[in-house]
Design a protein around this motif. Structure first.
Motif, short mmCIF file in Angstrom:
data_model
loop_
_atom_site.label_atom_id
_atom_site.label_comp_id
_atom_site.label_asym_id
_atom_site.label_seq_id
_atom_site.Cartn_x
_atom_site.Cartn_y
_atom_site.Cartn_z
N HIS A 121 0.91 -1.36 -0.01
CA HIS A 121 0.02 0.07 -0.01
C HIS A 121 0.86 1.29 -0.13
CE1 HIS A 121 -3.83 -2.12 0.53
NE2 HIS A 121 -3.15 -2.64 1.35
N ALA A 122 2.11 1.09 0.20
CA ALA A 122 2.89 2.46 0.24
C ALA A 122 3.03 2.97 -1.11
CB ALA A 122 4.39 1.98 0.93
N ARG A 123 2.89 4.31 -1.04
CA ARG A 123 3.48 4.99 -2.11
C ARG A 123 4.58 5.70 -1.78
NH1 ARG A 123 -1.77 7.41 -0.82
NH2 ARG A 123 -0.60 9.50 -0.62
N SER A 124 5.34 6.19 -2.90
CA SER A 124 6.74 6.65 -2.77
C SER A 124 6.89 7.85 -2.04
CB SER A 124 7.42 7.09 -3.98
OG SER A 124 6.59 8.24 -4.73
N ASP A 125 5.85 8.77 -1.93
CA ASP A 125 5.52 9.99 -1.02
C ASP A 125 5.33 9.61 0.46
OD1 ASP A 125 3.18 9.35 -1.86
OD2 ASP A 125 2.30 11.12 -1.12
N GLU A 126 4.66 8.70 0.51
CA GLU A 126 4.54 8.14 2.07
C GLU A 126 5.82 7.78 2.58
OE1 GLU A 126 -0.06 6.66 2.11
OE2 GLU A 126 1.35 5.41 1.33
N VAL A 127 6.57 6.86 1.90
CA VAL A 127 7.98 6.20 2.17
C VAL A 127 8.67 7.29 2.67
CG1 VAL A 127 9.96 4.69 1.47
CG2 VAL A 127 7.42 4.05 0.89
#
Length: 148
Positions: free
Chosen positions: A25-31
Motif C-alpha cells: 500500500h505504500a506510495r513513494s511520497d508516504e515512504v
C-alpha cells in the motif's frame, strides 16, 4: 511440530504479512514522508529504539516479575515494526504517511540497530543471549526488511 513451534511460525508469518501489506500500500511520497522531516524522523527513531526499550528495561527490572515476563516486555520494546501505527493513525482521522514512513524507516534501520541493542542489553544485564547479533540481524532482515 509441537504447538509452541507452530505458534512461533504463525507469529513470524503474521509479522511478515503485516510488513508486506504495508509495502503493497505504500506510495513513494508516504515512504519518504519522514525523510523529508529529519527532526520528526530522529525523534521517532529515538523514541522507538532508545526511550521505549529503556523504560521497558527499567520497569522490568524494578518490578518483581518472573524472568520470562522481563524478557517478553523488553523484547516487545525492541520490536522494529510499529505494527498497527498506520491503521491507527488513519482511524484517528490522520493520514497514513507518518505510519508507513516510520514503518519503512524503522525496518531499514532495525537490521543494524536491533542486533546492537540486543548485544548491548545482554552486556548491560550480564546475561549474554544465545543468538549472536549477526543471527538477530538475519532474523530482522528476513522477517521485516525483505517482506517490505
Amino acid at each position: 511440530m509441537d504447538v509452541f513451534q507452530l505458534i512461533i511460525v504463525l507469529l513470524k508469518v503474521s509479522i511478515a504479512a503485516t510488513v508486506f501489506g504495508y509495502g503493497l500500500h505504500a506510495r513513494s511520497d508516504e515512504v519518504l514522508h519522514l525523510v523529508r522531516r529529519p527532526r520528526v524522523q530522529i525523534v521517532s527513531l529515538l523514541a522507538m529504539f532508545v526511550v521505549t526499550p529503556t523504560i521497558a528495561l527499567v520497569l522490568a527490572t524494578a518490578l518483581d516479575v518472573p524472568l520470562v515476563a522481563e524478557v517478553a516486555v523488553v523484547a516487545l520494546a525492541f520490536s522494529p515494526v510499529p505494527a498497527l501505527l498506520a491503521k491507527t493513525e488513519r482511524e484517528a482521522g490522520g493520514e497514513m504517511s507518518y505510519g508507513i514512513g516510520l514503518t519503512v524507516t524503522a525496518a531499514v534501520f532495525s537490521v543494524v540497530i536491533t542486533p546492537a541493542l540486543v548485544a548491548f542489553l545482554g552486556r548491560l544485564v550480564d546475561r549474554p543471549y544465545e543468538a549472536s547479533p549477526v543471527q538477530v540481524g538475519g532474523i530482522v532482515l528476513a522477517e521485516v526488511l525483505l517482506p517490505l
